[in-house]
Design a protein around this motif. Structure first.
Motif, PDB file in Angstrom:
ATOM      1  N   PHE A  24       0.907  -1.080   0.095  1.00  0.00           N
ATOM      2  CA  PHE A  24       0.041   0.082  -0.047  1.00  0.00           C
ATOM      3  C   PHE A  24       0.986   1.244   0.004  1.00  0.00           C
ATOM      4  O   PHE A  24       0.611   2.182  -0.677  1.00  0.00           O
ATOM      5  CB  PHE A  24      -0.774  -0.017   1.295  1.00  0.00           C
ATOM      6  N   ALA A  27       2.167   1.796  -3.627  1.00  0.00           N
ATOM      7  CA  ALA A  27       1.331   1.891  -4.643  1.00  0.00           C
ATOM      8  C   ALA A  27       0.315   3.148  -4.446  1.00  0.00           C
ATOM      9  O   ALA A  27      -0.117   3.870  -5.344  1.00  0.00           O
ATOM     10  CB  ALA A  27       0.332   0.634  -4.996  1.00  0.00           C
ATOM     11  N   HIS A  28      -0.016   3.486  -3.080  1.00  0.00           N
ATOM     12  CA  HIS A  28      -1.087   4.294  -2.973  1.00  0.00           C
ATOM     13  C   HIS A  28      -1.028   5.509  -1.863  1.00  0.00           C
ATOM     14  O   HIS A  28      -1.373   6.557  -2.005  1.00  0.00           O
ATOM     15  CB  HIS A  28      -2.444   3.698  -2.437  1.00  0.00           C
ATOM     16  N   ASP A  31      -0.364   9.163  -2.989  1.00  0.00           N
ATOM     17  CA  ASP A  31      -1.449   9.629  -3.787  1.00  0.00           C
ATOM     18  C   ASP A  31      -2.721  10.148  -2.918  1.00  0.00           C
ATOM     19  O   ASP A  31      -3.221  11.003  -3.010  1.00  0.00           O
ATOM     20  CB  ASP A  31      -1.810   8.755  -4.888  1.00  0.00           C
ATOM     21  N   PHE A  32      -3.026   8.903  -1.989  1.00  0.00           N
ATOM     22  CA  PHE A  32      -4.078   9.332  -1.127  1.00  0.00           C
ATOM     23  C   PHE A  32      -3.877  10.716   0.041  1.00  0.00           C
ATOM     24  O   PHE A  32      -4.808  11.254   0.012  1.00  0.00           O
ATOM     25  CB  PHE A  32      -4.084   8.137  -0.100  1.00  0.00           C
ATOM     26  N   PHE A  56     -10.821   8.630  -7.721  1.00  0.00           N
ATOM     27  CA  PHE A  56      -9.645   7.977  -7.453  1.00  0.00           C
ATOM     28  C   PHE A  56      -9.537   6.708  -6.511  1.00  0.00           C
ATOM     29  O   PHE A  56      -8.866   5.663  -6.860  1.00  0.00           O
ATOM     30  CB  PHE A  56      -9.012   9.268  -6.571  1.00  0.00           C
ATOM     31  N   VAL A  57     -10.473   6.764  -5.555  1.00  0.00           N
ATOM     32  CA  VAL A  57     -10.584   5.359  -4.719  1.00  0.00           C
ATOM     33  C   VAL A  57     -11.015   4.368  -5.708  1.00  0.00           C
ATOM     34  O   VAL A  57     -10.311   2.929  -5.543  1.00  0.00           O
ATOM     35  CB  VAL A  57     -11.740   5.623  -3.628  1.00  0.00           C
ATOM     36  N   GLN A  59     -10.193   3.610  -8.422  1.00  0.00           N
ATOM     37  CA  GLN A  59      -9.286   2.960  -9.558  1.00  0.00           C
ATOM     38  C   GLN A  59      -8.173   1.815  -8.512  1.00  0.00           C
ATOM     39  O   GLN A  59      -7.751   1.180  -9.364  1.00  0.00           O
ATOM     40  CB  GLN A  59      -8.244   4.293  -9.707  1.00  0.00           C
ATOM     41  N   GLY A  60      -8.633   1.884  -7.499  1.00  0.00           N
ATOM     42  CA  GLY A  60      -8.004   0.860  -6.678  1.00  0.00           C
ATOM     43  C   GLY A  60      -8.669  -0.503  -6.785  1.00  0.00           C
ATOM     44  O   GLY A  60      -8.202  -1.550  -6.100  1.00  0.00           O
ATOM     45  N   VAL A  81      -4.567  -4.179  -4.367  1.00  0.00           N
ATOM     46  CA  VAL A  81      -3.414  -3.958  -3.676  1.00  0.00           C
ATOM     47  C   VAL A  81      -3.619  -5.167  -2.551  1.00  0.00           C
ATOM     48  O   VAL A  81      -2.453  -5.822  -2.242  1.00  0.00           O
ATOM     49  CB  VAL A  81      -2.876  -2.688  -2.787  1.00  0.00           C
ATOM     50  N   PHE A 323      -5.715   0.311   3.259  1.00  0.00           N
ATOM     51  CA  PHE A 323      -6.686   0.868   2.444  1.00  0.00           C
ATOM     52  C   PHE A 323      -7.834   1.562   2.928  1.00  0.00           C
ATOM     53  O   PHE A 323      -8.160   2.672   2.639  1.00  0.00           O
ATOM     54  CB  PHE A 323      -6.871  -0.009   1.431  1.00  0.00           C
TER      55      PHE A 323
END
Length: 435
Positions: A24, A27-28, A31-32, A56-57, A59-60, A81, A323
């Protein structure tokens, strides 16, 4: 253990879900944080309607474009993820199962327990990790020392596996299993609490309460029921299968004694993951569902003696927590409630359409039931999928007949617009057919 950890890390095969190099984080995380910094002026309720953030969420997730999945109340898909974590741990396990499963991945359970406890707002020594809500609740149902004549009070609207478990105890041990019945939706906490209280007898030992009724999404006033039960010296077991990871709450604040949940619903953890919470002073008196060398011990881990288990699934829970925490519990609750309200408010006044769930935030969040006059529930459920590729689930149980619809954070408004169109069109067709 230190040498073992260094060996695994040197191979580049494993990074803990809660480490700085977790999947996480890679990858995220950045950006989060950037997105939330940009939206920090918005309250959770305001952010619920901000489509940029939720795009945006979305896209996960890796959900199929071929169907619109509105049955997240059954099982929710995991974010990409989380899937990657499970795949990574599975590959690791198969490179040397006995070594990597028992001597490496098994070491990740304690950090996971801590993070689950943090999310639940409780002591980590009160959390057991298992496979689903059924296993968690059955542990308590079959683990408490009830004798013939002891009474348990539940409802006809509880989950079938729990009802059957209590019936099995009644057949085996002679306990008295009393079921109340409610006509939902109910927008009166006192009515629900009083119904439970009036059913209590001198032999009542425990109340079984479903936090969110899975059929129609009714949120039960659990804290008020528990407070009432405490006055009578009665324990409460809470089925939280549909609330953990959805509603913003801490388990101890409910005032219950036992709580079981599935993590593969709104937390979006890997399919086949669950959690049991038992108030610390009660652990010793609950027998484990599966054998343990200290069945009357006070260590919560006695409920995890499952033998060979899916370590990849278990460790994938960690990335789901990452997440979830990145979104934020309250933001998530408000968004999913907004999605439920989005489609229900658009069809509630369509002739022939009935919504079986409250529109008030205190009594509903994600789940809502719908029916159309002139169509059976199987007909409506089938038509939604065959004509519109919308996956829901038909509910015909006791006094409840509806199609259950459950969006999640990855659900797009355009998909709910299709749901609205489908319900409106089917209602018109049913009306024309009747006339």
């Amino acid at each position: 253990m230190t040498n073992r950890r260094k060996f695994v890390q040197s191979l580049g095969l494993m990074t803990g879900a809660f480490s700085a190099s977790s999947l996480f984080q890679q990858a995220h995380a950045a950006d989060f944080q950037q997105m939330l910094d940009f939206k920090q002026h918005l309250s959770p309720a305001q952010l619920a309607e901000d489509e940029d953030f939720w795009a945006f969420v979305q896209q996960g997730y890796t959900t199929s474009p071929n169907i619109i999945n509105l049955n997240n109340g059954g099982v929710s898909p995991s974010p990409r993820v989380v899937q990657e974590a499970v795949e990574r741990y599975n590959k690791l396990s198969n490179e040397g199962p006995s070594y990597f499963m028992w001597r490496v991945l098994d070491q990740g359970r304690e950090p996971l327990r801590e993070k689950l406890a943090e999310l639940a707002g409780c002591d980590k020594e009160e959390i057991a990790i298992n496979r689903n809500a059924t296993e968690a609740l059955n542990t308590v149902i079959f683990g408490l020392d009830f004798k013939a004549g002891d009474e348990i009070i539940g409802t006809k609207q509880d989950y079938p596996n729990m009802i059957n478990a209590w019936r099995q105890r009644a057949q085996r041990d002679g306990i008295v299993y009393t079921q109340l019945s409610f006509d939902f939706p109910i927008e009166n906490d006192a009515q629900i609490v009083e119904t439970f209280e009036k059913a209590i007898t001198p032999k009542t030992k425990l109340l079984h309460v479903t936090h969110i009724i899975n059929w129609v999404g009714q949120i039960m006033p659990v804290a008020k029921i528990c407070a009432m039960a405490k006055k009578h010296g009665i324990e409460v077991l809470v089925d939280g299968a549909h609330t953990f990871g959805l509603l913003d709450f801490k388990i101890p604040d409910l005032g219950c004694d036992y709580f079981g949940t599935s993590l593969h619903k709104f937390l979006s953890a890997p399919i086949g993951s669950g959690m049991l919470w038992i108030k610390k002073e009660n652990i010793e008196k609950v027998w484990p569902l599966v054998c343990n060398d200290k069945p009357r011990g006070a260590d919560i881990r006695k409920f995890e003696t499952l033998g060979t288990r899916s370590f990849p699934i278990e460790q994938g829970i960690g990335e789901a927590i990452n997440f979830h925490n990145a979104i934020g519990s309250k933001r998530k609750e408000e968004r999913i409630r907004y999605l439920k309200n989005y489609w229900t408010t658009r069809v509630k006044d369509v002739p022939g359409v009935k919504i079986h769930t409250s529109f008030k935030s205190a009594y509903s969040c994600a789940i809502a039931g719908v029916s159309i006059e002139g169509m059976t529930i199987p007909e409506l459920d089938s038509a939604l999928f065959t004509k519109y590729k919308i996956h829901t689930v038909g509910i015909v149980w006791e006094n409840i007949s509806c199609v259950r619809v459950t969006p999640h954070v990855y659900t797009r408004l355009k998909d709910l617009d299709k749901m609205v169109h489908a319900i409106t069109e089917l209602a018109a067709q049913a009306k024309n057919k009747k006339s």
